[in-house]
Design a protein around this motif. Sequence first.
Motif, mmCIF file in Angstrom:
data_model
loop_
_atom_site.group_PDB
_atom_site.id
_atom_site.type_symbol
_atom_site.label_atom_id
_atom_site.label_comp_id
_atom_site.label_asym_id
_atom_site.label_seq_id
_atom_site.Cartn_x
_atom_site.Cartn_y
_atom_site.Cartn_z
ATOM 1 N N ASN A 25 35.053 49.844 52.097
ATOM 2 C CA ASN A 25 33.878 50.710 52.023
ATOM 3 C C ASN A 25 34.169 52.175 51.709
ATOM 4 N N THR A 26 35.318 52.419 51.120
ATOM 5 C CA THR A 26 35.636 53.758 50.621
ATOM 6 C C THR A 26 36.097 53.610 49.170
ATOM 7 N N ILE A 27 36.034 54.696 48.437
ATOM 8 C CA ILE A 27 36.471 54.651 47.038
ATOM 9 C C ILE A 27 37.940 54.216 46.943
ATOM 10 N N PRO A 28 38.855 54.792 47.738
ATOM 11 C CA PRO A 28 40.254 54.353 47.643
ATOM 12 C C PRO A 28 40.446 52.867 47.962
ATOM 13 N N LYS A 29 39.724 52.340 48.937
ATOM 14 C CA LYS A 29 39.849 50.919 49.274
ATOM 15 C C LYS A 29 39.341 50.042 48.144
ATOM 16 N N ILE A 30 38.225 50.425 47.543
ATOM 17 C CA ILE A 30 37.677 49.660 46.418
ATOM 18 C C ILE A 30 38.651 49.710 45.245
ATOM 19 N N MET A 31 39.168 50.902 44.959
ATOM 20 C CA MET A 31 40.108 51.067 43.852
ATOM 21 C C MET A 31 41.350 50.195 44.038
ATOM 22 N N SER A 32 41.865 50.127 45.247
ATOM 23 C CA SER A 32 43.075 49.340 45.469
ATOM 24 C C SER A 32 42.788 47.839 45.485
ATOM 25 N N GLU A 33 41.600 47.450 45.909
ATOM 26 C CA GLU A 33 41.268 46.018 45.983
ATOM 27 C C GLU A 33 41.067 45.402 44.601
ATOM 28 N N ILE A 34 40.375 46.106 43.708
ATOM 29 C CA ILE A 34 40.100 45.510 42.394
ATOM 30 C C ILE A 34 40.666 46.337 41.229
ATOM 31 N N GLU A 35 41.446 47.344 41.541
ATOM 32 C CA GLU A 35 42.146 48.135 40.525
ATOM 33 C C GLU A 35 41.207 48.649 39.434
ATOM 34 N N ILE A 36 40.230 49.434 39.855
ATOM 35 C CA ILE A 36 39.345 50.096 38.902
ATOM 36 C C ILE A 36 39.496 51.603 39.050
ATOM 37 N N PRO A 37 39.179 52.348 38.011
ATOM 38 C CA PRO A 37 39.258 53.805 38.097
ATOM 39 C C PRO A 37 38.246 54.381 39.095
ATOM 40 N N ARG A 38 38.584 55.509 39.654
ATOM 41 C CA ARG A 38 37.719 56.185 40.630
ATOM 42 C C ARG A 38 36.307 56.382 40.073
ATOM 43 N N ARG A 39 36.227 56.891 38.859
ATOM 44 C CA ARG A 39 34.911 57.200 38.280
ATOM 45 C C ARG A 39 34.059 55.929 38.115
ATOM 46 N N THR A 40 34.681 54.825 37.747
ATOM 47 C CA THR A 40 33.951 53.556 37.612
ATOM 48 C C THR A 40 33.406 53.120 38.965
ATOM 49 N N ALA A 41 34.221 53.241 40.001
ATOM 50 C CA ALA A 41 33.768 52.882 41.353
ATOM 51 C C ALA A 41 32.603 53.767 41.771
ATOM 52 N N GLN A 42 32.724 55.065 41.557
ATOM 53 C CA GLN A 42 31.659 55.997 41.937
ATOM 54 C C GLN A 42 30.374 55.721 41.158
ATOM 55 N N ASP A 43 30.503 55.533 39.859
ATOM 56 C CA ASP A 43 29.322 55.263 39.032
ATOM 57 C C ASP A 43 28.648 53.950 39.414
ATOM 58 N N THR A 44 29.447 52.945 39.737
ATOM 59 C CA THR A 44 28.894 51.645 40.113
ATOM 60 C C THR A 44 28.153 51.741 41.439
ATOM 61 N N LYS A 85 34.357 34.240 42.781
ATOM 62 C CA LYS A 85 33.897 33.886 41.443
ATOM 63 C C LYS A 85 33.576 35.152 40.638
ATOM 64 N N LEU A 86 32.939 36.130 41.277
ATOM 65 C CA LEU A 86 32.632 37.391 40.598
ATOM 66 C C LEU A 86 33.922 38.088 40.166
ATOM 67 N N MET A 87 34.916 38.112 41.052
ATOM 68 C CA MET A 87 36.193 38.757 40.738
ATOM 69 C C MET A 87 36.888 38.052 39.573
ATOM 70 N N GLU A 88 36.884 36.716 39.605
ATOM 71 C CA GLU A 88 37.517 35.956 38.534
ATOM 72 C C GLU A 88 36.786 36.159 37.214
ATOM 73 N N THR A 89 35.463 36.151 37.242
ATOM 74 C CA THR A 89 34.676 36.326 36.026
ATOM 75 C C THR A 89 34.932 37.692 35.405
ATOM 76 N N LEU A 90 35.088 38.710 36.250
ATOM 77 C CA LEU A 90 35.342 40.071 35.776
ATOM 78 C C LEU A 90 36.822 40.359 35.546
ATOM 79 N N SER A 91 37.663 39.343 35.789
ATOM 80 C CA SER A 91 39.126 39.448 35.612
ATOM 81 C C SER A 91 39.758 40.482 36.539
ATOM 82 N N TYR A 92 39.319 40.520 37.795
ATOM 83 C CA TYR A 92 39.937 41.406 38.798
ATOM 84 C C TYR A 92 40.866 40.597 39.658
#
Length: 92
Positions: A25-44, A85-92
């Motif tokens: 539930n934080t930007i760093p945790k989300i970034m490390s879990e699915i390896e997305i850029p900070r800005r993508t996490a914030q925008d999402t 399934k969502l993670m696999e579909t999005l290739s995370y």
Amino acid sequence: MVLSKTKSSFYRRLLIASLIERGFNTIPKIMSEIEIPRRTAQDTISALEELDIECIFIGAPKNGYYEIRSWGAIDKNWVMNNTIKLMETLSY
């Protein structure tokens, strides 16, 4: 399978909401879990309101976290049961 931009955006929003609900539930945790850029996490996270998912930030900027208050018309149980399934579909 090639995803349209609309579908991938929708799935990404559902995935982020699911992660927040599961304690990532934080930007760093989300970034490390699915390896997305900070800005993508914030925008999402900001875009969750377009799906009527009420996501709020609690606490101070340095030690706060996100919380889902309402899933709106989205079936939370379906999302939580299909996170992998969502993670696999999005290739995370």
